[in-house]
Enzyme design. Structure first.
Site, PDB file in Angstrom:
ATOM      1  N   ASP A  12       0.878  -1.164   0.000  1.00 35.02           N
ATOM      2  CA  ASP A  12       0.000   0.000   0.000  1.00 35.02           C
ATOM      3  C   ASP A  12       0.923   1.223   0.000  1.00 35.02           C
ATOM      4  O   ASP A  12       2.113   1.114   0.307  1.00 35.02           O
ATOM      5  CB  ASP A  12      -0.895  -0.039   1.237  1.00 35.02           C
ATOM      6  CG  ASP A  12      -1.735   1.212   1.382  1.00 35.02           C
ATOM      7  OD1 ASP A  12      -2.396   1.601   0.412  1.00 35.02           O
ATOM      8  OD2 ASP A  12      -1.692   1.823   2.474  1.00 35.02           O
ATOM      9  N   ASP A  14       0.200   5.155   1.054  1.00 33.72           N
ATOM     10  CA  ASP A  14       0.133   6.053   2.213  1.00 33.72           C
ATOM     11  C   ASP A  14       0.138   5.262   3.519  1.00 33.72           C
ATOM     12  O   ASP A  14      -0.713   4.398   3.726  1.00 33.72           O
ATOM     13  CB  ASP A  14      -1.145   6.898   2.168  1.00 33.72           C
ATOM     14  CG  ASP A  14      -1.236   7.770   0.934  1.00 33.72           C
ATOM     15  OD1 ASP A  14      -1.279   8.985   1.086  1.00 33.72           O
ATOM     16  OD2 ASP A  14      -1.257   7.227  -0.193  1.00 33.72           O
ATOM     17  N   ASP A 171      -1.635  -0.824   5.860  1.00 34.81           N
ATOM     18  CA  ASP A 171      -1.891  -0.262   7.187  1.00 34.81           C
ATOM     19  C   ASP A 171      -3.378  -0.041   7.442  1.00 34.81           C
ATOM     20  O   ASP A 171      -3.757   0.724   8.332  1.00 34.81           O
ATOM     21  CB  ASP A 171      -1.141   1.070   7.361  1.00 34.81           C
ATOM     22  CG  ASP A 171      -1.761   2.214   6.565  1.00 34.81           C
ATOM     23  OD1 ASP A 171      -2.164   1.966   5.410  1.00 34.81           O
ATOM     24  OD2 ASP A 171      -1.842   3.340   7.090  1.00 34.81           O
TER      25      ASP A 171
END
Length: 220
Positions: A12, A14, A171
């Site tokens: 991922d 960000d 996250d």
């Protein structure tokens, strides 16, 4: 998963690969300043960054999409962010060494994000990652965004990797769900932009990394 079985690592963007929060914080507080509002504490904004511009408008102005003033604030935030996607954004500390380790072992890595290509592509380019990553998949490239597995499967197809021999690192719970739906191993990173870090244990990830150093060890 044994190292010799690992064919690719997908990240991922960000809150996982790069720390974009400083530019989100800067843009949101600039918008608040225009309205004569005081700056919000960085940490108050930071934990919502993974939920994108909609979350920024909610955190900064208390507006939901159905509110008459929402669209103007949403557009203003995106325009301001687009003008400076990489002013303060950096790879997380230790991440470059992790990527170099994968590259030295000839394990390709890619990025699968829900960030639109309008922002993701120039950001990846500005950080010198465009020539290094084997795939960049954004919502613009697929019909269904994460947690649907389509974007992860597209990245594997572009790289020439079998999903069962790939790892997805994220996250947010949607990252773990997407990875599981794509039949990949998953790693949840607790150092990312997580509103309630203790909930990470409930996401059913195959592994959890509290720090970038932990992540590097899991990928060895």
């Amino acid at each position: 998963m044994k190292t010799e079985q690992l064919s690719t690592v997908l990240f991922d963007l960000d809150g996982t690969l790069i720390d974009t929060a400083p530019d989100f914080i800067r843009c949101l507080n600039e918008l608040r300043q225009i309205d004569g509002l005081p700056a919000l504490p960085a940490e108050h904004i930071r934990r919502s960054v993974s939920n994108g511009a909609r979350a920024m408008v909610r955190v900064g102005f208390g507006l939901e999409p159905e509110h008459p003033g929402y669209l103007a604030k949403h557009t203003a935030f995106l325009d301001l962010y687009e003008a400076g996607v990489a002013v303060e954004t950096r790879l997380f500390e230790g991440m470059d060494s992790l990527l170099q380790s994968l590259e030295q072992r000839e394990i390709p890595w890619g990025i699968v994000t829900n960030k639109p290509v309008r922002f993701a592509a120039p950001l990846v380019q500005a950080l010198g990652l465009a020539e290094r990553c084997a795939s960049l998949v954004c919502p613009d490239h697929v019909t269904d965004r994460k947690p649907h597995p389509e974007s992860l499967l597209l990245a594997c197809q572009q790289i020439g990797a079998e999903p069962e021999q790939a790892i997805y690192v994220g996250d947010h719970e949607r990252d773990i769900v997407a990875g599981r739906n794509a039949r990949m191993k998953t790693i949840a990173v607790r150092y990312g932009y997580i509103e309630e870090p203790e909930t990470v244990d409930l996401w059913q990830a195959d592994m959890i990394a509290d720090t970038v150093n932990d992540l590097a060890k899991l990928l060895q």
